[in-house]
Design a protein around this motif. Structure first.
Motif, PDB file in Angstrom:
ATOM      1  N   TYR A 112       1.165  -1.349   0.162  1.00  0.00           N
ATOM      2  CA  TYR A 112      -0.039   0.144  -0.237  1.00  0.00           C
ATOM      3  C   TYR A 112       0.835   1.545   0.045  1.00  0.00           C
ATOM      4  CZ  TYR A 112      -2.898   3.706   1.745  1.00  0.00           C
ATOM      5  OH  TYR A 112      -4.004   4.868   1.841  1.00  0.00           O
ATOM      6  N   PHE A 113       1.860   1.100   1.365  1.00  0.00           N
ATOM      7  CA  PHE A 113       2.558   2.518   0.981  1.00  0.00           C
ATOM      8  C   PHE A 113       3.268   2.544  -0.516  1.00  0.00           C
ATOM      9  CE2 PHE A 113       6.434   4.642   3.575  1.00  0.00           C
ATOM     10  CZ  PHE A 113       5.854   5.930   2.667  1.00  0.00           C
ATOM     11  N   ALA A 114       3.721   1.756  -0.297  1.00  0.00           N
ATOM     12  CA  ALA A 114       4.318   1.988  -2.016  1.00  0.00           C
ATOM     13  C   ALA A 114       3.805   2.289  -3.177  1.00  0.00           C
ATOM     14  CB  ALA A 114       5.700   0.766  -2.502  1.00  0.00           C
ATOM     15  N   ARG A 115       2.711   1.634  -2.633  1.00  0.00           N
ATOM     16  CA  ARG A 115       1.637   2.577  -4.107  1.00  0.00           C
ATOM     17  C   ARG A 115       1.681   3.810  -3.712  1.00  0.00           C
ATOM     18  NH1 ARG A 115      -3.776   0.075  -5.179  1.00  0.00           N
ATOM     19  NH2 ARG A 115      -4.026   1.060  -3.225  1.00  0.00           N
ATOM     20  N   GLN A 116       1.417   3.766  -2.914  1.00  0.00           N
ATOM     21  CA  GLN A 116       0.922   5.703  -2.124  1.00  0.00           C
ATOM     22  C   GLN A 116       1.990   6.567  -2.442  1.00  0.00           C
ATOM     23  OE1 GLN A 116      -2.728   4.681  -2.113  1.00  0.00           O
ATOM     24  NE2 GLN A 116      -2.328   6.286  -1.391  1.00  0.00           N
ATOM     25  N   LYS A 117       3.395   6.593  -3.016  1.00  0.00           N
ATOM     26  CA  LYS A 117       4.661   6.662  -2.744  1.00  0.00           C
ATOM     27  C   LYS A 117       5.281   6.781  -4.429  1.00  0.00           C
ATOM     28  CE  LYS A 117       4.647   8.933   0.874  1.00  0.00           C
ATOM     29  NZ  LYS A 117       4.519  10.149   1.264  1.00  0.00           N
ATOM     30  N   ASN A 118       4.506   5.694  -5.067  1.00  0.00           N
ATOM     31  CA  ASN A 118       5.099   5.851  -6.996  1.00  0.00           C
ATOM     32  C   ASN A 118       6.284   4.575  -6.939  1.00  0.00           C
ATOM     33  OD1 ASN A 118       2.671   6.694  -7.797  1.00  0.00           O
ATOM     34  ND2 ASN A 118       3.550   9.129  -7.674  1.00  0.00           N
ATOM     35  N   LEU A 119       6.888   4.106  -5.626  1.00  0.00           N
ATOM     36  CA  LEU A 119       7.917   3.315  -4.954  1.00  0.00           C
ATOM     37  C   LEU A 119       7.719   2.028  -5.796  1.00  0.00           C
ATOM     38  CD1 LEU A 119       8.500   5.269  -1.376  1.00  0.00           C
ATOM     39  CD2 LEU A 119       9.632   5.667  -4.227  1.00  0.00           C
ATOM     40  N   SER A 120       8.195   1.310  -6.504  1.00  0.00           N
ATOM     41  CA  SER A 120       8.786  -0.303  -6.492  1.00  0.00           C
ATOM     42  C   SER A 120       9.205  -0.994  -5.083  1.00  0.00           C
ATOM     43  CB  SER A 120       9.915  -0.583  -7.520  1.00  0.00           C
ATOM     44  OG  SER A 120      10.031  -2.016  -7.325  1.00  0.00           O
TER      45      SER A 120
END
Length: 459
Positions: A208-216
């Motif tokens: 979830y958090f990675a997706r929110q921050k546009n991170l792999s």
């Protein structure tokens, strides 16, 4: 490598040559010709003794031992040093998640309120170069909610499925390892499939958090601060690894005591650190005051599941739970009576001696419990061997008493009342009954083949 609890005269996995073993471990602990020498080198190269690990099935393989040795402060400093270099393509977002049972240790040790301890710990970690500091309580919310639902489903299927009941809690990795490696098929079908809070937090941060921050996910280095060493082994499980991104859900586990070691190396006292609010997984919102779940020394699976089952299965609202101590204070029973009949019988079994007694009852067919909250550490999670230990490795009883008082004073929040959890079920997990919930919040525990049965180990 042989654990101090092993009763075998000869370790079945012992290396042929101790020198070879020592060399291989030291090689993994080296700087790999990459990292600069710094003030943490001596501390970071300290090895975690196998005697610190409660998850004993008679020994650990050399491969497991080597990977555990990588779960130390040096991994944190390696990433911190990486982030200082010019090549930004190798930089990582450093996130640290703190277990609720670790905070009372910092509060009691430094004579702080639990809220001050959380903020000062956050301030210290960020002063090192950590980007985000989270509280894992939200992950425990998910784990408890999924465990509640699974118990009700198992209870309703108890007459159709042989292994539906009893159900055993799955949050303690020391217990899980013992069950998979030693008890095998006698117990593993009965273990709740809900992931532990640590691993659900891994899914939240890397998902979830990675997706929110546009991170792999592989661009995030996720550290857990936990009360016990067994969490290091849990983080290394293959079922918590994503091959697509070559990424573990949790990259490194440090115990509360290891964080204090870093403070001591830096000559820093918690009282001298600037307070910084703990981060939230949601946009720029910061966490409020520390909250906990029901339960005296753990995340309270027994109490939450008991109250939920009483309501869902029998329409009874249970406000207070009365524990009945049986053989000792670490084996307690809770029952629900309706119309003169015992309809629910739960137990809390802490420590391997109580676990072994519980298993022997199962083998004799005298096991009457519907659910058992099983924890490897006597006294529960607050007594994890990664914190509140004296110099000779024994529990610091005076500090533990303070920690229990601190923990008991933390306000209780029901998992059902967390609006962020309800929103995540809909927005991230596509509904409570979705396939994504099963993939993200659940796993499977199964027997691992061993060469011999160890039920006669004298814990």
């Amino acid at each position: 490598m042989k654990c101090e609890n092993c009763t075998k005269k000869e370790c079945s996995k012992k290396q042929k040559n101790d020198d070879t073993q020592s060399t291989s471990i030291d090689a993994l602990s080296s700087n790999d010709g990459f990292e600069e020498e710094n003030e943490f080198d001596i501390l970071a190269n300290a090895k975690v003794l196998l005697s610190d690990c409660l998850a004993c099935d008679s020994c650990m393989t050399s491969e497991e031992g080597a990977r555990v040795f990588q779960q130390n402060q040096k991994e944190l400093f390696r990433i911190l040093n990486l982030n200082k270099k010019c090549d930004t393509s190798k930089h990582k977002v450093l996130a640290v998640s703190i277990c609720p049972q670790s905070l009372p240790y910092f509060a009691a040790k430094f004579n702080l309120s639990v809220n001050d301890a959380a903020k000062r710990l956050c301030g210290f970690l960020k002063s090192l170069g950590v980007h985000y500091v989270f509280d894992t309580t939200i992950a425990a919310d998910f784990s408890i909610l999924e465990s509640q639902r699974e118990f009700v489903q198992r209870y309703q299927r108890r007459n159709q499925e042989e292994h539906a009941l009893p159900m055993f809690a799955s949050a303690c990795p020391g217990w899980i390892r013992y069950a998979e490696r030693v008890l095998t098929n006698l117990v593993t079908p009965h273990i709740c499939t809900a992931k532990s809070p640590q691993q659900i937090m891994g899914s939240l941060v890397k998902g979830y958090f990675a997706r929110q921050k546009n991170l792999s996910p592989d661009k995030i280095f996720h550290v857990i601060v936990a009360p016990c060493y067994d969490k290091k082994l849990e983080a290394l499980r293959e079922d918590f690894y994503t091959a697509l991104y070559n990424s573990q859900e949790v990259d490194c586990v440090l115990t509360s005591g290891e964080i204090v070691q870093i403070m001591e190396q830096k000559n820093v006292s918690m009282k001298d650190v600037t307070e910084v609010a703990v981060d939230s997984l949601f946009d720029e919102i910061k966490e409020g005051d520390v909250v906990r779940h029901d339960g005296k020394r753990s995340d309270g699976y027994l109490e939450h599941i008991f109250k939920h089952a009483a309501k869902e299965l029998f329409g009874m609202d249970v406000k207070e739970i009365t524990y009945k101590a049986l053989k000792n204070k670490d084996f307690q029973e809770v029952t629900l009576e309706k119309d003169g009949e015992t309809v629910l019988r739960f137990a809390a079994a802490y420590g391997f001696r109580n676990i072994q007694n519980m298993v022997l009852k199962m083998k004799k067919g005298k096991f009457l419990y519907h659910f058992v909250e099983v924890l490897a550490c006597p006294g529960g999670c607050l007594n994890g061997k990664g914190q509140a230990q004296t110099e000779d490795g024994k529990p610091d009883k005076a500090l533990l008493n303070q920690m229990e008082e601190v923990y008991a004073a933390i306000p209780v929040r029901l998992p059902e009342s967390n609006v962020h959890v309800q929103k995540l079920y809909q927005d991230w997990l596509e509904g409570m009954d979705s396939k994504k919930v099963q993939e993200t919040l659940h796993t499977k525990y199964s027997a691992v083949n061993q060469t011999a049965s160890n039920l006669d180990i004298k814990w």
